[in-house]
Write an enzyme that holds these catalytic residues in place. Structure first.
Site, PDB file in Angstrom:
ATOM      1  N   LYS A  78      44.706  57.734  -8.269  1.00 13.97           N
ATOM      2  CA  LYS A  78      43.791  57.578  -7.239  1.00 13.97           C
ATOM      3  C   LYS A  78      42.564  58.072  -8.094  1.00 13.97           C
ATOM      4  O   LYS A  78      42.634  58.838  -8.888  1.00 13.97           O
ATOM      5  CB  LYS A  78      44.071  58.384  -6.119  1.00 13.97           C
ATOM      6  CG  LYS A  78      45.090  58.083  -5.347  1.00 13.97           C
ATOM      7  CD  LYS A  78      45.025  57.233  -4.178  1.00 13.97           C
ATOM      8  CE  LYS A  78      44.498  57.889  -3.030  1.00 13.97           C
ATOM      9  NZ  LYS A  78      44.292  56.960  -1.833  1.00 13.97           N
TER      10      LYS A  78
ATOM     11  N   CYS B 290      22.423  73.134  25.713  1.00 13.09           N
ATOM     12  CA  CYS B 290      22.974  71.837  25.333  1.00 13.09           C
ATOM     13  C   CYS B 290      21.776  70.832  24.825  1.00 13.09           C
ATOM     14  O   CYS B 290      20.829  70.739  25.858  1.00 13.09           O
ATOM     15  CB  CYS B 290      23.643  71.384  26.338  1.00 13.09           C
ATOM     16  SG  CYS B 290      24.127  69.584  26.120  1.00 13.09           S
TER      17      CYS B 290
ATOM     18  N   GLU C 206      46.671  47.203 -11.952  1.00 15.33           N
ATOM     19  CA  GLU C 206      45.679  46.434 -10.887  1.00 15.33           C
ATOM     20  C   GLU C 206      44.971  47.272 -10.163  1.00 15.33           C
ATOM     21  O   GLU C 206      45.343  48.532 -10.151  1.00 15.33           O
ATOM     22  CB  GLU C 206      46.649  45.480 -10.237  1.00 15.33           C
ATOM     23  CG  GLU C 206      47.828  46.111  -9.500  1.00 15.33           C
ATOM     24  CD  GLU C 206      48.793  45.165  -9.091  1.00 15.33           C
ATOM     25  OE1 GLU C 206      48.787  44.668  -7.959  1.00 15.33           O
ATOM     26  OE2 GLU C 206      49.640  44.726  -9.905  1.00 15.33           O
TER      27      GLU C 206
ATOM     28  N   CYS D 275      21.858  68.120  27.946  1.00 15.16           N
ATOM     29  CA  CYS D 275      21.578  68.457  29.488  1.00 15.16           C
ATOM     30  C   CYS D 275      20.822  69.734  29.610  1.00 15.16           C
ATOM     31  O   CYS D 275      20.782  70.131  31.090  1.00 15.16           O
ATOM     32  CB  CYS D 275      23.032  68.298  30.080  1.00 15.16           C
ATOM     33  SG  CYS D 275      24.126  69.680  29.849  1.00 15.16           S
TER      34      CYS D 275
ATOM     35  N   ASP E  25      41.466  48.823  -0.896  1.00  9.53           N
ATOM     36  CA  ASP E  25      41.296  49.688   0.142  1.00  9.53           C
ATOM     37  C   ASP E  25      41.210  48.794   1.461  1.00  9.53           C
ATOM     38  O   ASP E  25      40.035  48.563   1.897  1.00  9.53           O
ATOM     39  CB  ASP E  25      40.348  50.587   0.089  1.00  9.53           C
ATOM     40  CG  ASP E  25      40.609  51.881   0.839  1.00  9.53           C
ATOM     41  OD1 ASP E  25      41.633  51.722   1.424  1.00  9.53           O
ATOM     42  OD2 ASP E  25      39.655  52.787   0.833  1.00  9.53           O
TER      43      ASP E  25
ATOM     44  N   CYS F 256      26.812  66.927  32.328  1.00  7.40           N
ATOM     45  CA  CYS F 256      26.407  66.541  30.899  1.00  7.40           C
ATOM     46  C   CYS F 256      26.488  64.991  30.709  1.00  7.40           C
ATOM     47  O   CYS F 256      27.575  64.445  30.374  1.00  7.40           O
ATOM     48  CB  CYS F 256      26.747  67.313  29.946  1.00  7.40           C
ATOM     49  SG  CYS F 256      26.036  67.081  28.143  1.00  7.40           S
TER      50      CYS F 256
ATOM     51  N   CYS G  55      29.204  72.713  25.421  1.00 11.04           N
ATOM     52  CA  CYS G  55      28.272  72.798  26.609  1.00 11.04           C
ATOM     53  C   CYS G  55      29.134  73.146  27.874  1.00 11.04           C
ATOM     54  O   CYS G  55      30.130  72.371  27.737  1.00 11.04           O
ATOM     55  CB  CYS G  55      27.639  71.269  26.363  1.00 11.04           C
ATOM     56  SG  CYS G  55      26.998  70.802  28.036  1.00 11.04           S
TER      57      CYS G  55
ATOM     58  N   LYS H 294      43.779  49.464  -6.868  1.00  9.38           N
ATOM     59  CA  LYS H 294      44.234  49.739  -5.513  1.00  9.38           C
ATOM     60  C   LYS H 294      43.251  49.450  -4.486  1.00  9.38           C
ATOM     61  O   LYS H 294      42.286  50.194  -4.483  1.00  9.38           O
ATOM     62  CB  LYS H 294      44.868  51.100  -5.563  1.00  9.38           C
ATOM     63  CG  LYS H 294      45.257  51.335  -4.223  1.00  9.38           C
ATOM     64  CD  LYS H 294      46.011  52.768  -4.361  1.00  9.38           C
ATOM     65  CE  LYS H 294      47.105  52.898  -3.019  1.00  9.38           C
ATOM     66  NZ  LYS H 294      46.496  52.813  -1.920  1.00  9.38           N
TER      67      LYS H 294
ATOM     68  N   TYR I  84      31.250  18.669   1.706  1.00 11.44           N
ATOM     69  CA  TYR I  84      32.456  19.394   2.260  1.00 11.44           C
ATOM     70  C   TYR I  84      32.404  19.225   3.697  1.00 11.44           C
ATOM     71  O   TYR I  84      33.518  18.730   4.230  1.00 11.44           O
ATOM     72  CB  TYR I  84      32.486  21.228   1.903  1.00 11.44           C
ATOM     73  CG  TYR I  84      33.668  21.677   2.340  1.00 11.44           C
ATOM     74  CD1 TYR I  84      34.802  21.787   1.676  1.00 11.44           C
ATOM     75  CD2 TYR I  84      33.597  22.186   3.769  1.00 11.44           C
ATOM     76  CE1 TYR I  84      35.764  22.331   2.146  1.00 11.44           C
ATOM     77  CE2 TYR I  84      34.769  22.828   3.898  1.00 11.44           C
ATOM     78  CZ  TYR I  84      35.767  23.029   3.486  1.00 11.44           C
ATOM     79  OH  TYR I  84      36.888  23.705   4.044  1.00 11.44           O
TER      80      TYR I  84
ATOM     81  N   TYR J 174      49.044  40.668  -4.265  1.00 10.22           N
ATOM     82  CA  TYR J 174      49.561  41.438  -5.170  1.00 10.22           C
ATOM     83  C   TYR J 174      51.003  41.718  -5.610  1.00 10.22           C
ATOM     84  O   TYR J 174      51.408  42.460  -6.295  1.00 10.22           O
ATOM     85  CB  TYR J 174      48.864  42.856  -5.194  1.00 10.22           C
ATOM     86  CG  TYR J 174      49.254  43.614  -3.626  1.00 10.22           C
ATOM     87  CD1 TYR J 174      50.547  44.011  -3.505  1.00 10.22           C
ATOM     88  CD2 TYR J 174      48.321  44.243  -2.944  1.00 10.22           C
ATOM     89  CE1 TYR J 174      50.758  44.420  -2.244  1.00 10.22           C
ATOM     90  CE2 TYR J 174      48.301  44.873  -1.764  1.00 10.22           C
ATOM     91  CZ  TYR J 174      49.934  45.033  -1.458  1.00 10.22           C
ATOM     92  OH  TYR J 174      50.173  45.585  -0.393  1.00 10.22           O
TER      93      TYR J 174
HETATM   94  S1  IVH Z   1      52.166  47.355  -4.367  1.00 11.70           S
HETATM   95  C1  IVH Z   1      55.743  49.086  -3.976  1.00 11.70           C
HETATM   96  N1  IVH Z   1      49.638  46.693  -5.407  1.00 11.70           N
HETATM   97  O1  IVH Z   1      48.862  50.519  -1.138  1.00 11.70           O
HETATM   98  C2  IVH Z   1      54.800  48.392  -3.827  1.00 11.70           C
HETATM   99  N2  IVH Z   1      49.988  48.009  -3.093  1.00 11.70           N
HETATM  100  O2  IVH Z   1      50.468  52.758  -0.576  1.00 11.70           O
HETATM  101  C3  IVH Z   1      53.683  48.976  -2.869  1.00 11.70           C
HETATM  102  N3  IVH Z   1      47.676  48.583  -2.045  1.00 11.70           N
HETATM  103  O3  IVH Z   1      50.405  49.556   1.736  1.00 11.70           O
HETATM  104  C4  IVH Z   1      52.778  47.724  -2.827  1.00 11.70           C
HETATM  105  N4  IVH Z   1      46.551  47.538  -3.642  1.00 11.70           N
HETATM  106  O4  IVH Z   1      48.354  48.353   1.110  1.00 11.70           O
HETATM  107  C5  IVH Z   1      50.293  47.140  -3.982  1.00 11.70           C
HETATM  108  N5  IVH Z   1      47.571  46.131  -6.099  1.00 11.70           N
HETATM  109  C6  IVH Z   1      48.285  46.880  -5.233  1.00 11.70           C
HETATM  110  C7  IVH Z   1      47.611  47.452  -3.994  1.00 11.70           C
HETATM  111  C8  IVH Z   1      48.759  47.943  -2.858  1.00 11.70           C
HETATM  112  C9  IVH Z   1      46.409  48.239  -2.411  1.00 11.70           C
HETATM  113  C10 IVH Z   1      48.266  49.197  -0.966  1.00 11.70           C
HETATM  114  C11 IVH Z   1      49.001  48.436  -0.092  1.00 11.70           C
HETATM  115  C12 IVH Z   1      50.180  49.498   0.306  1.00 11.70           C
HETATM  116  C13 IVH Z   1      49.709  50.752  -0.252  1.00 11.70           C
HETATM  117  C14 IVH Z   1      50.913  51.546  -0.762  1.00 11.70           C
END
Ligand code: IVH
Length: 674
Positions: A320, A414, A120, A417, A124, A437, A432, A122, A41, A232
């Site tokens: 969540k 404290c 799918e 200090c 973070d 300090c 404090c 979510k 590569y 996504y």
């Molecule tokens: S869809 C209406 N898909 O969640 C569509 N969001 O609260 C909104 N996020 O700002 C986005 N994984 O940063 C979607 N699989 C996923 C996600 C996702 C994380 C976050 C995204 C968005 C926040 C919405």
């Protein structure tokens, strides 16, 4: 300048190398399944670099060599999303998910059988949007407030899972791709370990690390950070018909994006529930953090029918996961001293992994909290990480007590200090009382130099700590009097590093008013309120003159904040620091320099043709008032050509140069007159 004129064969060769590199990059980063060795590569890559060096005129922005290389920016430009980037409503239980489903049924007016959901993870991380024109990455931006984000194109280009050029034939004319930039858990921990060694501030979690890395003015820093992106969804798409979300995910995959292997199409709610519980079980085994699942009505036609309500779609929900909990032992309870002298008890823990991230401390907030939860040294406790917060102790497991546990007592002096500690009446916090300090000084300094404050890049905590310990600085203003020989007294300091530090200090001498107010560290004044004060009072001198009553007249300033501001400017010690800052060359800005940022700031406009709602002069004045410029001729530096009725040759020129044209409606939207 090229040394010789490239012939067809060279052009072909370069094209071929780029295709190969893109493909192997994709195999390696997106599919995690390389087909060639790293050495092979590298050879391909070096060949391309070599050819591009000989024929620089053949370098294109989508060449794999262009992932790093842009010069650092002064500030980010803003990008208005053509379709808002929405946020998601949340569900936290089976019932809340079913409530969502019932609303979908009711509002869509179709039968249960017609509704399918894509599910799918979510992720973070940080939401971004990528715009591809004719298959080439043109603009990348952050979500921002959902309407306007920051232009982070050159940073996103450094992320290897983001294609610079899309795969396949018949590419859409335009496609906006949305996704999440994330950092893997083990990469996050490695990065923090390195930062700790270097004395730099640690990131609280992988999300902050990802967001902080994308929002760097110097793309070289972003490039050094291990980032990934999962696609996504899509925004605007032109030249390709997509009818449901599942199909668009498959399409994104074909274009070369990394999409989650866990996206599934569910036929009914039971499948969704089963998916949720399955993902909750495996979340800790995933290499990256997820905080729930996202459920989306699959059919676009149904999505449209359901529409949105106050910035969240009615066709999607984030279900969540509960906060992550773990059991561990409290080895000790120490007291840390903050910038304002606040003493916070902190539980030092037997290190334990919570949701895949190692935790060794948890905050106990204040004395009352320790009493209420009755946490003792030696106790076995349940701790939890909920999203972004520092872990906290949830409860003690009393059945594990042996009788040897020790009660925590708030020190009267404290720990840093030795000054007396007091707890003002009606407050939960001990403070404090020491005016010199070192803990407070160090924390104050760390705040002063941080982003959003004076923004001195490269002055890590360890550096400031040593400066204070070696008595080279006693307060923030002393930074502006440092000489090279002072900086050279620090451990492991080199010539170049010392110069960089001095140059970072020098650059900070012209802060914006908001940053300066925030940097002062007035109690209860965070970045947002600093902006409010800047806007209302327009200079430090004027702010310092206000009475408590005057201050409370400002919307958002309550009596407590007003009193802290008043106290700050009536403390002789602070006034001395302000004077010293001025003497040290810090420019105290006034309102004029504090022009508000608008989508027009710094943009060049050209007007052509007649507008219905404004005369030329009116339009020019509006643009200039909003920070833009009006020019009489179109060049490639023009940002927008506003096209009215019967436009002249400027319109043709804009088309020829590929400059963005907007009509009167779009112009009105841009200036907020609609
Ligand atoms: S869809 C209406 N898909 O969640 C569509 N969001 O609260 C909104 N996020 O700002 C986005 N994984 O940063 C979607 N699989 C996923 C996600 C996702 C994380 C976050 C995204 C968005 C926040 C919405």
């Amino acid at each position: 300048m090229s040394m010789s004129k490239p012939d067809k064969k060279i052009i072909e060769k370069i094209k071929n190398l780029r295709e190969q590199i893109n493909y192997h990059n994709y195999r390696y980063y997106v599919l995690d399944s390389p087909q060639i060795s790293d050495a092979e590569y590298d050879r391909l890559f070096d060949q391309l670099v070599e050819l591009e060096k000989r024929y620089p005129e053949l370098i294109t922005p989508d060449s794999p060599t262009q992932r790093v290389g842009a010069a650092p920016l002064q500030e980010f430009k803003t990008v208005r999303h053509s379709l808002p980037m929405l946020s998601l409503n949340k569900a936290t239980s089976d019932e809340e998910f079913l409530d969502f489903h019932r609303r979908v049924l009711e509002l869509s007016g179709v039968g249960e059988k017609r509704i399918k959901y894509t599910v799918e993870p979510k992720f973070d991380g940080l939401a971004v949007e990528l715009i591809y024109r004719k298959g080439i990455l043109a603009v990348g931006s952050t979500r921002g407030d959902g309407v306007v984000g920051e232009d982070v194109t050159q940073n996103l280009k450094t992320i290897k899972t983001i294609p610079l050029r899309l795969f396949g034939k018949n590419l859409p004319e335009l496609i906006e791709v949305r996704g999440e930039v994330i950092m893997n858990k083990d990469d996050f921990e490695r990065l923090n370990r390195e930062r700790e060694k270097a004395g730099e501030a640690l990131f609280a979690n992988p999300r902050n690390a990802a967001a902080g890395s994308v929002r760097q003015l110097d793309s070289k820093i972003t490039s050094s950070r291990p980032l990934n992106m999962f696609a996504y969804g899509t925004g605007r798409v032109e030249g390709k018909k997509l009818t449901n979300h599942w199909e668009s995910i498959q399409f994104l995959k074909d274009l070369g994006f990394k999409v989650s292997q866990y996206v599934e199409l569910c036929q009914n709610v039971d499948q969704v529930k089963a998916y949720y519980h399955r993902l909750a079980k495996i979340r800790n085994d995933l290499p990256y953090e997820i905080d729930g699942i996202v459920i989306k009505v699959n059919e676009f036609a149904l999505q449209e029918k359901l529409g949105e309500l106050s910035r969240s779609p009615r066709w999607a929900v984030a279900w969540k996961f509960p906060p992550q909990q773990e059991t561990t032992r409290v080895k000790d309870i120490i007291v840390s001293v903050g910038r304002t002298g606040a003493l916070t008890p902190v539980a030092m823990l037997e290190p334990v992994r919570v949701g895949g991230v190692e935790v060794s401390r948890a905050t106990l907030h204040n004395e009352d909290e320790v009493q209420k939860k009755d946490v003792r040294i030696g106790d076995t406790v349940v701790i939890q990480r909920a999203g972004d917060v520092i872990p906290e102790v949830v409860k003690v497991i009393h059945s594990r007590r042996t009788g040897k546990e020790k009660k925590f007592i708030m020190p009267q002096r404290c720990p840093v200090c030795g000054s007396r500690v007091e707890r003002p009446e009606g407050e939960a916090i001990h403070r404090c009382t020491g005016i010199a300090c070192p803990a407070q000084i160090k924390e104050n300094l760390a705040h002063f130099v941080s982003k959003g404050a004076m923004d001195m890049d490269g002055l890590g905590y360890k550096f400031l700590e040593q400066m204070v310990d070696k008595k080279l600085i006693k307060d923030q203003a002393d930074l502006y009097f440092l000489k090279k020989e002072d900086v050279m007294k620090m451990d492991r300091m080199g010539d170049k590093l010392a110069e960089n530090i001095l140059s970072a200090i020098d650059k900070s001498r012209r802060p914006s008013l908001t940053n300066l107010i925030y940097a002062l560290g007035i109690r209860n004044v965070g970045y947002h309120l600093a902006g409010v004060l800047a806007k209302n009072f327009k200079s430090i001198d004027n702010l310092a003159r206000q009475s408590v009553e005057d201050l409370t007249r400002v919307h958002e300033i309550g009596p407590i904040v007003a009193q802290s501001i008043y106290n700050f400017f009536h403390n002789p010690k602070n006034l001395k620091i302000l004077e010293k800052l001025k003497k040290g060359g810090v420019k105290f800005p006034t309102e004029k320099a504090e022009a508000k940022k608008t989508p027009l700031s710094g943009k060049t406009f050209v007007l052509t043709g007649g507008l219905d709602s404004f005369t030329r002069d009116e339009a020019r004045k509006i643009i200039e008032d909003l920070g833009g410029r009006v020019s009489s001729s179109v060049s490639k530096n023009t940002d927008f050509v506003v096209v009215g009725k019967d436009p002249g040759s400027k319109y043709d020129k804009a088309l020829k140069l590929g400059v963005k044209t907007i009509n009167e409606e779009e112009f009105k939207k841009l200036i907020g007159r609609q």
